[in-house]
Design an enzyme around this catalytic site. Structure first.
Site, PDB file in Angstrom:
ATOM      1  N   LYS A 121      33.299  44.390  36.051  1.00  0.00           N
ATOM      2  CA  LYS A 121      34.120  45.484  36.130  1.00  0.00           C
ATOM      3  C   LYS A 121      35.613  45.087  36.033  1.00  0.00           C
ATOM      4  CE  LYS A 121      34.146  43.807  40.898  1.00  0.00           C
ATOM      5  NZ  LYS A 121      33.726  43.978  42.156  1.00  0.00           N
TER       6      LYS A 121
ATOM      7  N   ARG B 168      32.755  50.835  53.565  1.00  0.00           N
ATOM      8  CA  ARG B 168      33.519  51.445  52.567  1.00  0.00           C
ATOM      9  C   ARG B 168      32.576  52.392  51.737  1.00  0.00           C
ATOM     10  NH1 ARG B 168      35.353  46.961  47.930  1.00  0.00           N
ATOM     11  NH2 ARG B 168      33.341  46.981  47.521  1.00  0.00           N
TER      12      ARG B 168
ATOM     13  N   TYR C 264      69.229  41.220  36.508  1.00  0.00           N
ATOM     14  CA  TYR C 264      69.473  42.480  37.211  1.00  0.00           C
ATOM     15  C   TYR C 264      70.026  42.029  38.518  1.00  0.00           C
ATOM     16  CZ  TYR C 264      67.349  45.768  33.850  1.00  0.00           C
ATOM     17  OH  TYR C 264      66.879  46.340  32.876  1.00  0.00           O
TER      18      TYR C 264
HETATM   19  C1  LIG Z   1      32.996  42.572  42.587  1.00  0.00           C
HETATM   20  C2  LIG Z   1      31.927  42.558  43.462  1.00  0.00           C
HETATM   21  C3  LIG Z   1      31.393  41.306  43.344  1.00  0.00           C
HETATM   22  C4  LIG Z   1      31.928  39.892  43.014  1.00  0.00           C
HETATM   23  O1  LIG Z   1      32.402  39.463  43.892  1.00  0.00           O
HETATM   24  P1  LIG Z   1      33.403  38.035  43.804  1.00  0.00           P
HETATM   25  O2  LIG Z   1      33.784  37.834  44.801  1.00  0.00           O
HETATM   26  O3  LIG Z   1      34.293  38.202  42.624  1.00  0.00           O
HETATM   27  O4  LIG Z   1      32.321  37.218  43.364  1.00  0.00           O
HETATM   28  C5  LIG Z   1      30.080  41.279  44.155  1.00  0.00           C
HETATM   29  N1  LIG Z   1      29.192  42.547  44.319  1.00  0.00           N
HETATM   30  C6  LIG Z   1      30.102  43.679  44.524  1.00  0.00           C
HETATM   31  C7  LIG Z   1      29.280  44.765  45.143  1.00  0.00           C
HETATM   32  C8  LIG Z   1      31.368  43.699  43.679  1.00  0.00           C
HETATM   33  O5  LIG Z   1      31.793  44.933  43.693  1.00  0.00           O
END
Ligand SMILES: *Cc1c(COP(=O)(O)O)cnc(C)c1O
Length: 816
Positions: free
Chosen positions: A487, A585, A710
């Site tokens: 993602k 969540r 700045y």
């Molecule tokens: C992003 C995500 C992960 C990965 O977590 P990390 O701490 O980056 O390994 C695992 N499960 C879900 C549902 C996520 O959204």
């Protein structure tokens, strides 16, 4: 030198269940990865079982492609289906491969240099190659082929015309070096250094040192640096070994380094050898290169070869992928041209070839010092091109030009790089691999074909990505499936490239946030299962059209998706049930499981592929009690679902730090995120994969008490040399680093940020750094200045630093 299959059967002692139908078949190539098949004729395939797969599954495919010789284990019972093939049956095909390599190695009596240590193995090997190539015909391991599989494949390249061999050995656990030693049997050893890498496979640093030294059990001489006191330990393994040591101001060392002085273009090394003072110049100045350079100097002195280390050039180990003009993709491997590396680069091209490219083109110069007869050499290259579906070859140099008739119809040939550039040939929507001997200067071609880029770039090391994937996998049972979370554009590292690379290594699932990210992957040719974590109802059509699988976290969403799929006449579309065990969540609460089951049982248009939950604090020991509560809730809920639905569903709950700390709860699958991208906990060997760098645009001397940037926030406390660099908060360089709260690296030195960071640029203090020029590289983060360091400076987490790098920063991918 070649062997018949019958001879090989005798060497590796095949079992009585072996079946040899054609005993005279001559074997010239060894193959362990079916994807790398180049020429079927003369190939012997070893069906290996590794963490990521089982070679026995590919025998059918290979047979179809014409391969007729196989080494299998006793589990393989389908010999009859392949009537023309030879099968040698052994207990363990990997052992057989190693035995064969050891036998082949034993046929030669010229010196073999064996190199090991924690870092620098490949550089030392390649530099020795540069230094020794005028004296000797050399056989060496291609790239960094130093594993239990890479070593035997490398040794197979030894031939009678060679004068010396250079091989590296890497190990990740106890027992491996002994096997490496039995194969390589180095006569001369080089020990590069001892670092902390790969520590997890060993009980202690002493054990790791001992293990590495086993490589030199039968060597005559060991080259090493006195910083690593290893003589006593070494003598327990090999009492007769001699030492060629080097040290700083150490008269007891064979080579006494008096001083190393930084000069504008490198380092001057002053030394005493055999009572004589001497000096040489190394065109590098970082600490690692100096160490590697002195190892090479030592080897030359020991061998009595002129130590021309001033001629050393950076090792072009990198296959860099660059955006080309006219929608081309350039794979730049302009500094490497032995035949092994051509095969590797062609594989890489094949793995990167997407549908949008109309053609695969290879630009190749003459190959120097291959040790093969020219017609043999170019015939082999031509059949490699054919096997890897190269449609056009641009040959540069007199040799390759004279073999023009071996290559595809569209090919073109030129006597020199200059002649090619003059011809002004056009490339359009092609994937172009550029490879050649250094003396042809193919980098000039790269710079003409390459799209000029924004000067701030993030380089992504795909080898390190794969390393991290394998490291995390090594903490799991072999059968546990893996999902890579890609993602947010793979945490900023580039979803398509990351997905393609991990798909190649058999990652089972990808996780994306929204449907569009999944569609992009499908468009790039990714066929792996993809889960969409946040599937909006107006994207359902995209989901089903592109075979994307939604996460379902509420009754509302489930109802809508069931309605949609039913109307489309779809049955059994895979969905993934998210359970809220404590994050609060998204997700079904555990007590909602009965109602969920009732609804699912009535809805044949969907089928549950997996049930999962997400831990809120898997990295935090202080919260382990809560984590265990989450585990318990997950177990209850997923057990119930599993029982009531009556079919197999995968279960998964661990993210990266869960894998690292709580592998007992791996269930059927795990979800890897930040660990893939280079951030892990201490005792796990995770490597950085991302380097953010830019260049200096302007340098000025500004007087004390002036201000920079700045709002006059950068008050200078002394006369200051200020450099301006083209990166600002719009690129993802957080404003929090301004006013000296962070620093960049210039030539390896700290350069603090001056004043406020602007939108597109910022200023750094280079007063104390010698010889800085406009155009020099400035590093924002890399292996040394880590993303975690940066995050802690501004009270955030590494995730935010990485995902914050904006899209306008060009990503560049490379493989070693
Ligand atoms: C992003 C995500 C992960 C990965 O977590 P990390 O701490 O980056 O390994 C695992 N499960 C879900 C549902 C996520 O959204």
């Amino acid at each position: 030198m070649s062997y018949t299959i019958q001879q090989i059967n005798n060497i590796i002692v095949g079992k009585s269940t072996s079946r040899i139908t054609n005993a005279d078949a001559v074997i010239s190539n060894l193959l362990t990865d079916s994807r790398n098949l180049a020429y079927a004729e003369g190939t012997l395939f070893f069906a290996l079982r590794t963490a990521t797969g089982d070679g026995h599954h590919f025998i059918g495919d290979l047979y179809q492609q014409g391969v007729r010789n196989f080494i299998v284990d006793e589990s393989f019972s389908n010999q009859k289906e392949f009537s023309e093939a030879n099968f040698i049956v052994v207990n363990n095909p990997l052992n057989a491969l190693q035995q064969l390599a050891a036998y082949h190695r034993a046929q030669f009596s010229f010196p073999i240099i064996g190199i090991t240590g924690s870092n620098g193995k490949t550089i030392v090997k390649e530099w020795l190659y540069q230094l020794l190539q005028n004296q000797y015909q050399i056989v060496r391991s291609p790239k960094s082929y130093n594993s239990q599989i890479g070593i035997p494949l490398s040794l197979w390249g030894l031939h009678a015309q060679a004068g010396i061999g250079l091989f590296e050995a890497g190990i990740s656990r106890t027992g491996e070096m002994e096997r490496a030693e039995q194969m390589i049997r180095p006569t001369i050893g080089v020990f590069t250094n001892l670092g902390t890498a790969h520590q997890e496979g060993f009980a202690s640093a002493e054990e790791k040192l001992h293990e590495k030294l086993l490589l030199f059990k039968h060597s005559h001489c060991l080259v090493y640096c006195k910083n690593y006191p290893l003589e006593a330990e070494m003598r327990t393994i090999n009492p007769n070994i001699q030492f060629f040591s080097w040290g700083y101001n150490d008269e007891s060392a064979s080579l006494n380094i008096l001083s190393t002085q930084k000069e504008p273009l490198g380092t001057r090394i002053n030394y005493v050898y055999q009572q004589k003072r001497d000096t040489c110049f190394l065109p590098f100045s970082d600490a690692a290169s100096i160490e590697n350079g002195i190892h090479c100097l030592s080897c030359c002195l020991y061998l009595g070869v002129a130590p021309a280390i001033d001629k050393l050039v950076g090792v072009g180990m990198r296959l860099e992928v660059k955006q080309g003009k006219n929608n081309c993709l350039i794979i730049d491997d302009a500094y490497n041209s032995d035949i092994n590396s051509i095969a590797i680069a062609l594989d890489f091209m094949q793995a990167n070839a997407e549908h949008k490219f109309s053609k695969r083109t290879l630009i190749l110069s003459d190959i120097m010092q291959s040790g093969l007869r020219k017609d043999d050499l170019y015939n082999r290259i031509a059949s490699l091109c054919k096997a890897k579906q190269v449609q056009r070859v641009i040959g540069i140099g007199p040799d390759i030009s004279s073999y023009w008739n071996l290559f595809p119809f569209d090919s073109q040939f030129f006597k020199s790089t200059a002649e090619f550039l003059e011809a002004g040939i056009r490339f359009e929507s092609e994937i172009v691999l550029i490879k050649g001997a250094r003396c042809f200067h193919l980098e000039k071609i790269v710079s003409v074909l390459e799209q000029k880029r924004h000067q701030t770039v993030m380089e992504i090391n795909l080898n390190a990505l794969v390393h991290n994937f394998k490291t995390l996998k090594s903490l799991l049972k072999p059968e546990t499936k893996t999902m890579a979370m890609i993602k947010a554009n793979a945490y900023g590292c580039g979803a398509i490239e990351v997905a393609q690379t991990l798909a190649h290594h058999h990652c089972d699932y990808f996780g994306v946030a929204v449907a569009d990210e999944g569609v992009e992957l499908r468009a790039a040719g990714v066929v792996t299962d993809i889960i969409v974590m946040d599937p909006e109802p107006n994207s359902f059509a995209l989901l089903t059209e592109h075979h994307l699988q939604p996460e379902i976290y509420s009754f509302d969403l489930l109802r809508q998706f069931i309605d949609f799929t039913r109307r489309q006449g779809i049955t059994g579309h895979p969905i993934h049930i998210k359970v809220d065990t404590g994050m609060h969540r998204l997700g079904f609460l555990p007590e909602e499981m009965p109602a969920l089951v009732r609804m699912l049982k009535k809805s044949p248009s969907v089928k549950v592929g997996s049930v999962f939950s997400h831990l809120v604090a898997s990295e935090d020991e202080g919260q382990d009690a809560f984590t265990l509560l989450q585990m318990e809730r997950f177990k209850q809920a997923s057990d119930y679902l599993h029982r009531e639905l009556g079919y197999t569903i995968l279960r998964h709950i661990l993210n990266t730090s869960g894998i690292e700390r709580l592998a007992d709860y791996q269930y059927d699958m795990v979800r890897m995120g930040i660990g893939l991208y280079g951030v892990g906990i201490n005792h796990v060997d995770i490597q950085n994969i991302a380097t953010l760098k830019t260049v200096i645009l302007q340098i000025k001397k500004i007087a004390k008490e002036e201000t920079v940037g700045y709002n006059r926030r950068g008050l200078l406390m002394r006369d200051t040399v200020v450099a301006t660099i083209p990166i600002g908060y719009a690129d993802g360089l957080n404003r929090g680093f301004g006013r000296g709260n962070g620093y960049a690296l210039v030539h390896g030195w700290k350069a603090p940020f001056l004043g406020n960071i602007c939108m597109d640029v910022c200023m750094i203090d280079i007063t104390d750094i010698p010889n800085v020029q406009v155009g020099d590289t400035v590093t924002i983060f890399n292996d040394e200045l880590t993303i975690s360091d940066l995050a802690s400076r501004i009270n955030t987490i590494p995730y935010e630093i990485l995902t914050g790098i904006s899209n306008r920063v060009k990503r560049i991918y490379y493989q070693e």
